[in-house]
Design an enzyme around this catalytic site. Structure first.
Site, PDB file in Angstrom:
ATOM      1  N   ASP A 140       3.416  -6.315   3.503  1.00 48.57           N
ATOM      2  CA  ASP A 140       2.989  -5.233   4.403  1.00 48.57           C
ATOM      3  C   ASP A 140       3.315  -5.576   5.848  1.00 48.57           C
ATOM      4  O   ASP A 140       2.525  -5.313   6.758  1.00 48.57           O
ATOM      5  CB  ASP A 140       1.490  -4.961   4.229  1.00 48.57           C
ATOM      6  CG  ASP A 140       1.031  -3.737   5.015  1.00 48.57           C
ATOM      7  OD1 ASP A 140       1.881  -2.894   5.356  1.00 48.57           O
ATOM      8  OD2 ASP A 140      -0.176  -3.631   5.297  1.00 48.57           O
ATOM      9  N   ASP A 181       6.202   0.677   6.635  1.00 42.49           N
ATOM     10  CA  ASP A 181       4.750   0.560   6.479  1.00 42.49           C
ATOM     11  C   ASP A 181       4.226   1.653   5.562  1.00 42.49           C
ATOM     12  O   ASP A 181       3.786   2.686   6.030  1.00 42.49           O
ATOM     13  CB  ASP A 181       4.094   0.654   7.862  1.00 42.49           C
ATOM     14  CG  ASP A 181       2.615   0.341   7.846  1.00 42.49           C
ATOM     15  OD1 ASP A 181       2.142  -0.274   6.877  1.00 42.49           O
ATOM     16  OD2 ASP A 181       1.928   0.731   8.809  1.00 42.49           O
ATOM     17  N   HIS A 186       3.487   2.848  12.600  1.00 40.06           N
ATOM     18  CA  HIS A 186       2.617   4.007  12.820  1.00 40.06           C
ATOM     19  C   HIS A 186       3.246   5.087  13.696  1.00 40.06           C
ATOM     20  O   HIS A 186       2.555   5.757  14.456  1.00 40.06           O
ATOM     21  CB  HIS A 186       1.282   3.565  13.451  1.00 40.06           C
ATOM     22  CG  HIS A 186       0.475   2.642  12.592  1.00 40.06           C
ATOM     23  ND1 HIS A 186      -0.695   2.046  13.032  1.00 40.06           N
ATOM     24  CD2 HIS A 186       0.656   2.201  11.317  1.00 40.06           C
ATOM     25  CE1 HIS A 186      -1.193   1.290  12.068  1.00 40.06           C
ATOM     26  NE2 HIS A 186      -0.386   1.364  11.014  1.00 40.06           N
ATOM     27  N   GLU A 225      -4.869   1.890   2.518  1.00 38.75           N
ATOM     28  CA  GLU A 225      -4.966   0.742   3.424  1.00 38.75           C
ATOM     29  C   GLU A 225      -5.100   1.207   4.867  1.00 38.75           C
ATOM     30  O   GLU A 225      -5.819   0.589   5.655  1.00 38.75           O
ATOM     31  CB  GLU A 225      -3.725  -0.151   3.269  1.00 38.75           C
ATOM     32  CG  GLU A 225      -3.795  -1.449   4.050  1.00 38.75           C
ATOM     33  CD  GLU A 225      -3.251  -1.358   5.473  1.00 38.75           C
ATOM     34  OE1 GLU A 225      -3.433  -2.321   6.234  1.00 38.75           O
ATOM     35  OE2 GLU A 225      -2.649  -0.330   5.827  1.00 38.75           O
ATOM     36  N   GLU A 226      -4.421   2.285   5.223  1.00 37.42           N
ATOM     37  CA  GLU A 226      -4.304   2.656   6.631  1.00 37.42           C
ATOM     38  C   GLU A 226      -5.621   3.069   7.272  1.00 37.42           C
ATOM     39  O   GLU A 226      -5.902   2.673   8.398  1.00 37.42           O
ATOM     40  CB  GLU A 226      -3.282   3.781   6.804  1.00 37.42           C
ATOM     41  CG  GLU A 226      -1.839   3.374   6.518  1.00 37.42           C
ATOM     42  CD  GLU A 226      -1.273   2.365   7.509  1.00 37.42           C
ATOM     43  OE1 GLU A 226      -2.001   1.904   8.394  1.00 37.42           O
ATOM     44  OE2 GLU A 226      -0.087   2.029   7.382  1.00 37.42           O
ATOM     45  N   HIS A 283       0.833  -1.200   0.000  1.00 37.80           N
ATOM     46  CA  HIS A 283       0.000   0.000   0.000  1.00 37.80           C
ATOM     47  C   HIS A 283       0.869   1.252   0.000  1.00 37.80           C
ATOM     48  O   HIS A 283       1.811   1.386   0.766  1.00 37.80           O
ATOM     49  CB  HIS A 283      -1.010  -0.005   1.155  1.00 37.80           C
ATOM     50  CG  HIS A 283      -0.445   0.045   2.533  1.00 37.80           C
ATOM     51  ND1 HIS A 283      -0.096   1.232   3.161  1.00 37.80           N
ATOM     52  CD2 HIS A 283      -0.195  -0.927   3.440  1.00 37.80           C
ATOM     53  CE1 HIS A 283       0.328   0.981   4.383  1.00 37.80           C
ATOM     54  NE2 HIS A 283       0.292  -0.327   4.573  1.00 37.80           N
TER      55      HIS A 283
END
Length: 453
Positions: A350, A288, A420, A322-323, A276
């Site tokens: 991912d 990520d 994140h 995606e997030e 992503h």
């Protein structure tokens, strides 16, 4: 394992010889000696930066990856439109203890969770109630009315698979605020999803229940979660000030980015590979999921470098959103179904750009057995586990169309140091581990397009 051997020269436009061991060796040698994955990731992280869906960074990443794939000469490169949510953080996030008898005013390391409605500049103040899980919250019931709920359930340290531990703790982040709001809470705080004690807060997506108020939801670092829990045990009337400025704006037009090399014998059979393109709005989205995107592009680039013409069509797909919405994966699957496309497999990376140790998969028993039969070809490269169940979030919507869904499985132990957070930057990625992942994905695509599944 029996090998099919054909004496074909590996010239541009000529089908690939089915000497699997030698061709996989060629893939690894090329990637580890002169691969493009690491330098491409550097550009994505350092020149573009974070890429939350709907942001200027996401738009820049779409255009750059399109141009990158065109520069490699893929047969087709195109943008697939998708409407994505557009959330903005809007300002500094604050979580501050206001009345500690021991410390006075204490500001905690905090980040608002994605899709959160902020308090605005006036903030809010309330007493705090600590729980370790959603069921514990429900047991308290009306006792949380008018208060701030503090979800302090840690990731289980006894789980060797860090993603299993993450899954066990994720509900408090994703639906904690919604569940607290049902009971009349005015705000929520969640312990960051990390398997270490540190001072870095982790954001992540949360979703509201539309039938209840949208209360502010913020994460604090694991170190500050420990501190807050200790202070609450000593002083139950502890009060906290929350301030955040998040706002969900109107959906914006964005794109999945797709590059394709058409198959020479069975072009209607498609293998998708990628990650992503969006990331959170802190850090650089290196692990990520910049790593997975650049690994996916590298698969097709290596084919072009070798002059290999695959039997089946292979696609590098950069999914968007995606997030905080999964819109890109859903739209890709929707369009594939409308067009009657036949995906035989989809591979998603991912889980970070760490050392690859295997592939997880979801599919029929026959599909998974075929995948596992290739284990001897991967073991020389220390990719040893092809038995784990799994796949990926963006490829999940393809499941009802019948392909084998595959996830690259790196060593997961360090992932939740970066996931994140502002620490997810290019410098956190090891070049050799990233390239080993790209080589493993290319080798698997090679086997899939040669033998089918």
């Amino acid at each position: 394992m029996r090998k099919l051997l054909f004496l074909l020269f590996l010239l541009p436009g000529i089908s690939i010889a089915q000497d699997h061991e030698s061709n996989i060796r060629k893939i690894y040698d090329a990637e580890l000696s002169a691969g493009h994955t690491y330098n491409n990731l550097r550009y994505l992280c350092k020149e573009i930066g974070n890429r939350l869906a709907g942001s200027p960074g996401a738009a820049a990443a779409v255009e750059w990856t399109r141009q990158l794939m065109e520069s490699y000469g893929f047969d087709t490169v195109y943008l697939q439109p998708v409407m994505v949510p557009h959330w903005v953080r809007g300002g500094k996030d604050i979580v501050r203890i206001t009345n500690s008898e021991k410390h006075g005013s204490v500001e905690l390391s905090a980040l608002a969770l994605g899709n959160t409605q902020g308090t605005g500049p006036s903030g809010l103040v309330g007493e705090v109630v600590e729980v370790k899980s959603i069921p514990e919250l429900k047991e308290l019931g009306e006792k949380v009315r008018g208060k701030i709920v503090f979800f302090n359930g840690p990731m289980d340290p006894t789980k060797v698979d860090a993603f299993e531990a993450y899954g066990g703790a994720n509900a408090q982040r994703s639906i904690g605020a919604a569940e607290a709001s049902k009971l009349g809470a005015i705000g929520s705080i969640v312990r960051s999803l990390s398997n270490t004690i540190n001072d870095i807060p982790h954001t992540g997506s949360q979703r509201y229940n539309p039938d209840f108020p949208k209360i502010p939801a913020l994460a604090i670092s694991t170190q500050d979660a420990e501190l807050l829990s200790t202070l609450l045990s000593e002083q139950p009337d502890l009060r906290i000030y929350l301030e955040s400025h998040g706002e969900m704006k109107a959906d914006k037009l964005s794109y999945n980015v797709v590059g394709e090399i058409r198959g020479s014998e069975k072009p209607e059979e498609i293998i998708a590979v990628g990650g992503h393109l969006d990331s959170w709005d802190v850090g650089e989205g290196a692990h990520d999921d910049g790593a997975g995107c650049m690994q996916g592009i590298e698969v097709l680039r290596l084919y072009k470098e070798f002059g290999w013409k695959p039997k089946r069509t292979i696609r590098a797909v950069m999914w968007m959103n995606e997030e905080n919405g999964l819109r890109g994966g859903q739209e890709y699957a929707k369009i594939a179904k409308e067009k009657g496309e036949k995906h035989i497999a989809a591979i998603e990376s991912d889980s970070g750009g760490f050392l690859p140790i295997g592939f997880s998969s979801t599919g029929t028993e026959e599909q998974r057995a075929k995948l596992m039969s290739w284990t001897p070809l991967f073991k020389p490269y220390q990719v040893w586990n092809l038995e784990k169940a799994g796949g990926g979030a963006d490829i999940g919507p393809l499941r009802d169309q019948g392909p084998l869904l595959i996830g690259l499985e790196p060593d997961s132990q360090k992932y939740f140091l970066y996931h994140h957070t502002e620490a997810d930057v290019f410098e956190a990625v090891d070049q050799r581990e990233l390239e080993l992942g790209a080589a493993a994905m290319t080798a698997l695509v090679y086997l899939l397009e040669q033998e089918g599944i």
